[in-house]
Design a protein around this motif. Sequence first.
Motif, PDB file in Angstrom:
ATOM      1  N   MET A   1       6.274   8.223   1.041  1.00 18.14           N
ATOM      2  CA  MET A   1       5.808   7.403   2.152  1.00 18.14           C
ATOM      3  C   MET A   1       4.726   6.420   1.716  1.00 18.14           C
ATOM      4  SD  MET A   1       7.323   7.544   4.930  1.00 18.14           S
ATOM      5  CE  MET A   1       6.599   6.970   6.414  1.00 18.14           C
ATOM      6  N   ALA A   2       3.902   6.831   0.743  1.00 15.81           N
ATOM      7  CA  ALA A   2       2.791   5.978   0.315  1.00 15.81           C
ATOM      8  C   ALA A   2       3.285   4.622  -0.180  1.00 15.81           C
ATOM      9  CB  ALA A   2       1.976   6.685  -0.765  1.00 15.81           C
ATOM     10  N   TRP A   3       4.426   4.608  -0.861  1.00 17.49           N
ATOM     11  CA  TRP A   3       4.952   3.332  -1.368  1.00 17.49           C
ATOM     12  C   TRP A   3       5.426   2.443  -0.220  1.00 17.49           C
ATOM     13  CZ3 TRP A   3       4.163   1.364  -6.022  1.00 17.49           C
ATOM     14  CH2 TRP A   3       3.712   2.227  -7.024  1.00 17.49           C
ATOM     15  N   LEU A   4       5.929   3.035   0.850  1.00 15.07           N
ATOM     16  CA  LEU A   4       6.308   2.235   2.027  1.00 15.07           C
ATOM     17  C   LEU A   4       5.064   1.658   2.697  1.00 15.07           C
ATOM     18  CD1 LEU A   4       9.180   4.362   3.587  1.00 15.07           C
ATOM     19  CD2 LEU A   4       9.367   2.192   2.382  1.00 15.07           C
ATOM     20  N   TYR A   5       3.995   2.454   2.752  1.00 19.94           N
ATOM     21  CA  TYR A   5       2.739   1.942   3.303  1.00 19.94           C
ATOM     22  C   TYR A   5       2.205   0.786   2.457  1.00 19.94           C
ATOM     23  CZ  TYR A   5       2.669   6.358   5.927  1.00 19.94           C
ATOM     24  OH  TYR A   5       2.975   7.418   6.730  1.00 19.94           O
ATOM     25  N   LEU A   6       2.344   0.929   1.152  1.00 17.81           N
ATOM     26  CA  LEU A   6       1.897  -0.135   0.250  1.00 17.81           C
ATOM     27  C   LEU A   6       2.742  -1.391   0.420  1.00 17.81           C
ATOM     28  CD1 LEU A   6      -0.121  -0.913  -1.901  1.00 17.81           C
ATOM     29  CD2 LEU A   6       1.371   0.152  -3.604  1.00 17.81           C
ATOM     30  N   LEU A   7       4.037  -1.231   0.587  1.00 15.70           N
ATOM     31  CA  LEU A   7       4.913  -2.373   0.850  1.00 15.70           C
ATOM     32  C   LEU A   7       4.518  -3.055   2.158  1.00 15.70           C
ATOM     33  CD1 LEU A   7       7.420  -4.120   0.255  1.00 15.70           C
ATOM     34  CD2 LEU A   7       8.779  -2.378   1.445  1.00 15.70           C
ATOM     35  N   VAL A  48      -4.445   3.676   3.172  1.00 18.65           N
ATOM     36  CA  VAL A  48      -3.602   4.864   3.376  1.00 18.65           C
ATOM     37  C   VAL A  48      -2.763   5.129   2.129  1.00 18.65           C
ATOM     38  CG1 VAL A  48      -1.697   5.825   4.734  1.00 18.65           C
ATOM     39  CG2 VAL A  48      -3.577   4.633   5.888  1.00 18.65           C
ATOM     40  N   ALA A  49      -2.205   4.083   1.557  1.00 21.10           N
ATOM     41  CA  ALA A  49      -1.399   4.238   0.338  1.00 21.10           C
ATOM     42  C   ALA A  49      -2.250   4.766  -0.810  1.00 21.10           C
ATOM     43  CB  ALA A  49      -0.757   2.905  -0.046  1.00 21.10           C
ATOM     44  N   LYS A  51      -4.413   6.936  -0.839  1.00 20.06           N
ATOM     45  CA  LYS A  51      -4.607   8.387  -0.804  1.00 20.06           C
ATOM     46  C   LYS A  51      -3.694   9.071  -1.822  1.00 20.06           C
ATOM     47  CE  LYS A  51      -5.955   8.689   4.050  1.00 20.06           C
ATOM     48  NZ  LYS A  51      -5.585   9.229   5.372  1.00 20.06           N
ATOM     49  N   SER A  52      -2.545   8.466  -2.102  1.00 24.21           N
ATOM     50  CA  SER A  52      -1.559   9.082  -2.992  1.00 24.21           C
ATOM     51  C   SER A  52      -1.284   8.279  -4.255  1.00 24.21           C
ATOM     52  CB  SER A  52      -0.231   9.255  -2.241  1.00 24.21           C
ATOM     53  OG  SER A  52      -0.400  10.034  -1.084  1.00 24.21           O
ATOM     54  N   ILE A  53      -1.540   6.995  -4.227  1.00 21.49           N
ATOM     55  CA  ILE A  53      -1.240   6.119  -5.365  1.00 21.49           C
ATOM     56  C   ILE A  53      -2.563   5.725  -6.007  1.00 21.49           C
ATOM     57  CG2 ILE A  53      -0.160   3.954  -6.073  1.00 21.49           C
ATOM     58  CD1 ILE A  53       1.561   4.124  -3.515  1.00 21.49           C
ATOM     59  N   PRO A  54      -2.653   5.762  -7.332  1.00 24.02           N
ATOM     60  CA  PRO A  54      -3.910   5.411  -8.002  1.00 24.02           C
ATOM     61  C   PRO A  54      -4.424   4.022  -7.604  1.00 24.02           C
ATOM     62  CG  PRO A  54      -2.356   6.331  -9.579  1.00 24.02           C
ATOM     63  CD  PRO A  54      -1.605   6.146  -8.291  1.00 24.02           C
ATOM     64  N   LEU A  55      -5.735   3.880  -7.636  1.00 20.52           N
ATOM     65  CA  LEU A  55      -6.398   2.640  -7.235  1.00 20.52           C
ATOM     66  C   LEU A  55      -5.842   1.414  -7.945  1.00 20.52           C
ATOM     67  CD1 LEU A  55      -8.813   0.964  -6.040  1.00 20.52           C
ATOM     68  CD2 LEU A  55     -10.057   1.618  -8.089  1.00 20.52           C
ATOM     69  N   GLY A  56      -5.795   1.439  -9.266  1.00 17.64           N
ATOM     70  CA  GLY A  56      -5.338   0.273 -10.023  1.00 17.64           C
ATOM     71  C   GLY A  56      -3.912  -0.104  -9.704  1.00 17.64           C
ATOM     72  N   THR A  57      -3.065   0.898  -9.582  1.00 12.33           N
ATOM     73  CA  THR A  57      -1.663   0.659  -9.249  1.00 12.33           C
ATOM     74  C   THR A  57      -1.539   0.086  -7.846  1.00 12.33           C
ATOM     75  OG1 THR A  57      -0.974   2.471 -10.697  1.00 12.33           O
ATOM     76  CG2 THR A  57       0.607   1.744  -9.019  1.00 12.33           C
ATOM     77  N   SER A  58      -2.221   0.712  -6.897  1.00 13.97           N
ATOM     78  CA  SER A  58      -2.152   0.247  -5.500  1.00 13.97           C
ATOM     79  C   SER A  58      -2.590  -1.201  -5.377  1.00 13.97           C
ATOM     80  CB  SER A  58      -3.055   1.100  -4.600  1.00 13.97           C
ATOM     81  OG  SER A  58      -2.669   2.415  -4.588  1.00 13.97           O
ATOM     82  N   TYR A  59      -3.742  -1.499  -5.964  1.00 15.26           N
ATOM     83  CA  TYR A  59      -4.279  -2.846  -5.831  1.00 15.26           C
ATOM     84  C   TYR A  59      -3.404  -3.869  -6.534  1.00 15.26           C
ATOM     85  CZ  TYR A  59      -7.502  -6.723  -5.602  1.00 15.26           C
ATOM     86  OH  TYR A  59      -8.056  -7.941  -5.351  1.00 15.26           O
TER      87      TYR A  59
END
Length: 105
Positions: A1-7, A48-49, A51-59
């Motif tokens: 779900m975290a990747w959908l939130y990131l999208l 929200v993303a 919470k599960s995906i590392p900071l550098g990757t998320s950003y």
Amino acid sequence: MAWLYLLLAGLLEVVWTTALKYSDGFARMTPVVIILVCAPASLYWLSVAMKSIPLGTSYAVWTGIGSTGAAVVGVIFFNDPVNLGRLFSIVLVVLGIIGLKVFTK
């Protein structure tokens, strides 16, 4: 779900940056309202993303979606220039986003 939130966060970034262009320096109210709704929503879904995906990757993915989306919107709606170098650069960003997804647990 975290990747959908990131999208979702990345797509909302494209919406608010596009509205920023349409706002005419914050002179037009409708685009400003879109900015005031979508920018915080984008940051919320990013958080929200994270919470599960590392900071550098998320950003990196969030900004990658935003910059790629803004570049595409610029070409389609604002007659931004299209040339091989720009297209190649956009492809590199997309490949980077895919790589971060593939190589992140």
